[in-house]
Write an enzyme that holds these catalytic residues in place. Structure first.
Site, PDB file in Angstrom:
ATOM      1  N   GLY A   1      66.155 102.182  18.551  1.00 43.08           N
ATOM      2  CA  GLY A   1      67.468 102.266  19.507  1.00 43.08           C
ATOM      3  C   GLY A   1      67.671 100.895  19.939  1.00 43.08           C
ATOM      4  O   GLY A   1      68.852 100.196  20.011  1.00 43.08           O
ATOM      5  N   CYS A   2      66.665 100.332  20.568  1.00 45.87           N
ATOM      6  CA  CYS A   2      66.820  99.138  21.368  1.00 45.87           C
ATOM      7  C   CYS A   2      67.066  97.951  20.374  1.00 45.87           C
ATOM      8  O   CYS A   2      67.673  97.045  20.645  1.00 45.87           O
ATOM      9  CB  CYS A   2      65.516  98.762  22.308  1.00 45.87           C
ATOM     10  SG  CYS A   2      65.418 100.023  23.459  1.00 45.87           S
TER      11      CYS A   2
END
Length: 162
Positions: free
Chosen positions: A48-49
């Site tokens: 996600g990051c």
């Protein structure tokens, strides 16, 4: 963008954090006269990051509202300088990536933990050209929503400035 945050309508906190080279990066809201998106992300290298960081990188060159506004993007995580440096280099990040190991910026921006306390928070602050926080988007799971939220804020900001 999201629920009401205590900083909306207030001057964004200034901070000094180490960048990818370990040098102090000073953020003084409104000093450059351009809008800024400051985003806090949980952990460098996670799925996600990576999507969020690369999404902001790409938006700076691909999205008209980002290019036209001259927006400044700043990414912050609690990771070490070495971790952020490797992460930024691997993904050709073109904006400041900062290490907040001590949590001083997270505290100043009231970024709480996400996912019922199981994760660091993922929060994006849209700050206008005068340094005032106008919008806040808070979602650990909707990592692509942060770029969309800044796009919407830029459109609203542009329309209100005309």
């Amino acid at each position: 963008m999201s629920t009401r945050h205590s900083l909306i309508g207030k001057l964004a906190p200034a901070f000094s954090l180490p960048n990818v080279n370990g040098s102090p990066y000073e953020f003084k809201p409104g000093a450059n006269g351009k809008p800024t998106a400051v985003f806090f992300y949980p952990k460098a290298g996670t799925y996600g990051c990576t999507r969020e960081v690369c999404g902001f990188r790409d938006a700076l060159t691909e999205k008209v509202e980002f290019k036209d506004s001259g927006i400044q993007i700043i990414g912050i995580s609690h990771d070490s300088v070495a971790t952020i440096k490797a992460f930024a280099a691997k993904h050709d990040v073109t904006y400041p990536m900062l290490s907040d190991e001590s949590g001083v910026a997270r505290k100043a921006y009231s970024v709480s933990r996400g996912l019922m306390g199981l994760s660091e928070g993922r929060v994006t602050f849209f700050i206008d050209s005068k340094g005032v926080v106008r919008e806040v988007f808070d979602s650990v799971i909707d990592f692509s929503g942060h770029i969309k939220a800044v796009s919407r804020a830029l459109e609203q900001y542009r329309n209100s400035s005309n």
